[in-house]
Scaffold this motif. Sequence first.
Motif, PDB file in Angstrom:
ATOM      1  N   LYS A 248       3.789 -17.619   2.892  1.00 26.17           N
ATOM      2  CA  LYS A 248       4.748 -18.358   3.716  1.00 26.17           C
ATOM      3  C   LYS A 248       6.195 -17.970   3.425  1.00 26.17           C
ATOM      4  CE  LYS A 248       1.584 -22.294   3.914  1.00 26.17           C
ATOM      5  NZ  LYS A 248       1.304 -23.651   3.432  1.00 26.17           N
ATOM      6  N   GLY A 249       6.422 -17.208   2.347  1.00 21.54           N
ATOM      7  CA  GLY A 249       7.779 -16.798   1.981  1.00 21.54           C
ATOM      8  C   GLY A 249       7.939 -15.300   2.102  1.00 21.54           C
ATOM      9  N   SER A 250       8.679 -14.721   1.155  1.00 21.93           N
ATOM     10  CA  SER A 250       8.832 -13.270   1.111  1.00 21.93           C
ATOM     11  C   SER A 250       7.585 -12.699   0.462  1.00 21.93           C
ATOM     12  CB  SER A 250      10.084 -12.887   0.300  1.00 21.93           C
ATOM     13  OG  SER A 250      10.205 -11.481   0.207  1.00 21.93           O
ATOM     14  N   GLY A 251       6.705 -12.170   1.275  1.00 15.85           N
ATOM     15  CA  GLY A 251       5.390 -11.758   0.810  1.00 15.85           C
ATOM     16  C   GLY A 251       5.383 -10.430   0.076  1.00 15.85           C
ATOM     17  N   PRO A 252       4.215 -10.067  -0.473  1.00 13.96           N
ATOM     18  CA  PRO A 252       4.093  -8.822  -1.232  1.00 13.96           C
ATOM     19  C   PRO A 252       3.992  -7.611  -0.324  1.00 13.96           C
ATOM     20  CG  PRO A 252       1.970  -9.898  -1.099  1.00 13.96           C
ATOM     21  CD  PRO A 252       2.951 -10.828  -0.446  1.00 13.96           C
ATOM     22  N   ILE A 253       4.262  -6.431  -0.899  1.00 10.14           N
ATOM     23  CA  ILE A 253       4.020  -5.193  -0.181  1.00 10.14           C
ATOM     24  C   ILE A 253       2.596  -4.743  -0.460  1.00 10.14           C
ATOM     25  CG2 ILE A 253       6.454  -4.558  -0.256  1.00 10.14           C
ATOM     26  CD1 ILE A 253       5.861  -2.659  -2.534  1.00 10.14           C
ATOM     27  N   ASN A 254       2.128  -3.743   0.274  1.00 11.70           N
ATOM     28  CA  ASN A 254       0.758  -3.260   0.099  1.00 11.70           C
ATOM     29  C   ASN A 254       0.732  -2.130  -0.919  1.00 11.70           C
ATOM     30  OD1 ASN A 254      -1.872  -2.507   0.253  1.00 11.70           O
ATOM     31  ND2 ASN A 254      -1.884  -2.020   2.428  1.00 11.70           N
ATOM     32  N   HIS A 255       0.599  -2.495  -2.209  1.00 13.24           N
ATOM     33  CA  HIS A 255       0.620  -1.504  -3.285  1.00 13.24           C
ATOM     34  C   HIS A 255      -0.485  -0.461  -3.138  1.00 13.24           C
ATOM     35  CE1 HIS A 255       2.548  -5.124  -5.031  1.00 13.24           C
ATOM     36  NE2 HIS A 255       3.369  -4.239  -5.556  1.00 13.24           N
ATOM     37  N   GLY A 256      -1.636  -0.884  -2.630  1.00 17.10           N
ATOM     38  CA  GLY A 256      -2.787   0.011  -2.570  1.00 17.10           C
ATOM     39  C   GLY A 256      -2.985   0.650  -1.216  1.00 17.10           C
ATOM     40  N   PHE A 257      -1.900   0.858  -0.468  1.00 16.45           N
ATOM     41  CA  PHE A 257      -2.018   1.353   0.907  1.00 16.45           C
ATOM     42  C   PHE A 257      -2.734   2.699   0.995  1.00 16.45           C
ATOM     43  CE2 PHE A 257       1.762   3.403  -0.668  1.00 16.45           C
ATOM     44  CZ  PHE A 257       1.722   4.670  -0.095  1.00 16.45           C
ATOM     45  N   SER A 258      -2.672   3.490  -0.078  1.00 14.27           N
ATOM     46  CA  SER A 258      -3.270   4.828   0.005  1.00 14.27           C
ATOM     47  C   SER A 258      -4.582   4.949  -0.757  1.00 14.27           C
ATOM     48  CB  SER A 258      -2.275   5.890  -0.494  1.00 14.27           C
ATOM     49  OG  SER A 258      -2.093   5.790  -1.886  1.00 14.27           O
ATOM     50  N   ILE A 259      -5.149   3.822  -1.166  1.00 15.74           N
ATOM     51  CA  ILE A 259      -6.460   3.869  -1.814  1.00 15.74           C
ATOM     52  C   ILE A 259      -7.514   3.786  -0.714  1.00 15.74           C
ATOM     53  CG2 ILE A 259      -8.083   2.677  -3.329  1.00 15.74           C
ATOM     54  CD1 ILE A 259      -5.799   1.795  -5.034  1.00 15.74           C
ATOM     55  N   ILE A 260      -8.130   4.913  -0.463  1.00 17.67           N
ATOM     56  CA  ILE A 260      -9.135   4.981   0.606  1.00 17.67           C
ATOM     57  C   ILE A 260     -10.406   5.587   0.023  1.00 17.67           C
ATOM     58  CG2 ILE A 260      -9.723   5.951   2.870  1.00 17.67           C
ATOM     59  CD1 ILE A 260      -6.665   6.134   3.383  1.00 17.67           C
ATOM     60  N   GLY A 261     -11.533   4.940   0.258  1.00 14.54           N
ATOM     61  CA  GLY A 261     -12.779   5.471  -0.253  1.00 14.54           C
ATOM     62  C   GLY A 261     -13.919   4.546   0.131  1.00 14.54           C
ATOM     63  N   LYS A 262     -15.108   4.908  -0.255  1.00 11.91           N
ATOM     64  CA  LYS A 262     -16.267   4.140   0.196  1.00 11.91           C
ATOM     65  C   LYS A 262     -16.272   2.722  -0.352  1.00 11.91           C
ATOM     66  CE  LYS A 262     -19.515   5.747  -3.373  1.00 11.91           C
ATOM     67  NZ  LYS A 262     -20.830   6.388  -3.607  1.00 11.91           N
ATOM     68  N   TYR A 263     -15.632   2.506  -1.529  1.00 15.28           N
ATOM     69  CA  TYR A 263     -15.648   1.161  -2.115  1.00 15.28           C
ATOM     70  C   TYR A 263     -14.640   0.230  -1.440  1.00 15.28           C
ATOM     71  CZ  TYR A 263     -18.452   3.501  -5.570  1.00 15.28           C
ATOM     72  OH  TYR A 263     -19.430   4.240  -6.184  1.00 15.28           O
ATOM     73  N   ALA A 264     -13.760   0.786  -0.637  1.00 12.60           N
ATOM     74  CA  ALA A 264     -12.794  -0.045   0.085  1.00 12.60           C
ATOM     75  C   ALA A 264     -13.333  -0.469   1.450  1.00 12.60           C
ATOM     76  CB  ALA A 264     -11.482   0.727   0.275  1.00 12.60           C
ATOM     77  N   GLU A 265     -14.478   0.075   1.835  1.00 16.59           N
ATOM     78  CA  GLU A 265     -15.011  -0.231   3.174  1.00 16.59           C
ATOM     79  C   GLU A 265     -15.705  -1.591   3.196  1.00 16.59           C
ATOM     80  OE1 GLU A 265     -17.593   3.043   3.949  1.00 16.59           O
ATOM     81  OE2 GLU A 265     -15.940   4.470   4.141  1.00 16.59           O
TER      82      GLU A 265
END
Length: 265
Positions: A248-265
């Motif tokens: 509801k406030g100043s939210g977080p950024i997406n630190h893991g934006f570039s973590i792509i792999g089968k475990y993220a699916e």
Amino acid sequence: MKPVLTIAGSDSSGGAGIQADIKTMITNGVYAMSAITALTAQNTTGVTSVMEVTPEFLEDQIDNIFTDIYPEAIKIGMVSSTTLIETIANKLKEYEAKNIVVDPVMVATSGSKLISDDAIESLKKELFPIASILTPNIPEAEVICGKKIETETDMVEAAKIISETYNCAVLCKGGHQLNDANDLLYHNGNYKWFYGKRIDNPNTHGTGCTLSSAITSNLAKGYDLNTSVAKAKDYISDALAAMLDLGKGSGPINHGFSIIGKYAE
């Protein structure tokens, strides 16, 4: 994989502090370890309470890390008491730590001071002289050098004073209505501007922690200061551009934006 240590407080909402540091370090390809200085109850709207660890417990954490998995670089975030600052400094000297990045968290974005005058003086005396690089924002740089910063020329002068006083590199971070995320690196009598991309994203919680952790990760991987800062700036721009929107406030950024792999699916 290079091991890296963050010494900072915990953010229960995961956007800043230890949690932001660890996410950043993982995404930047290093092995993250932590020594926690305080527990905080907070979210995107603010901090409600803080519980500091004892100097003895902080010392025990640092001893266990250095005697087993020696870190290639260390990031130090918010430390609010003189005794904890002294504990960190003593231990890092004892273990001859290298690549020490100090993010001197002293002033909130709102302008209010976050730590006591005694703790600020302790930072100056104990931690700044052993740092490889300091990463103050403009209000923090003003506190450290004792001068008002209102122009880019003032940023250069402030960074010069701080660098020469503590014999370390200084990354004076822009923003704070002075310029668009343009940061100034001052080192060995020379300075270089790093120009940021303007990204219209109100969710900026933990960006300072994230930038210093990315710099620490790059130093651990063997990059020089200029390259470490440039790569860290690119990382934080891309993390902001991922446009994560939580809270509801100043939210977080997406630190893991570039973590792509089968475990993220």
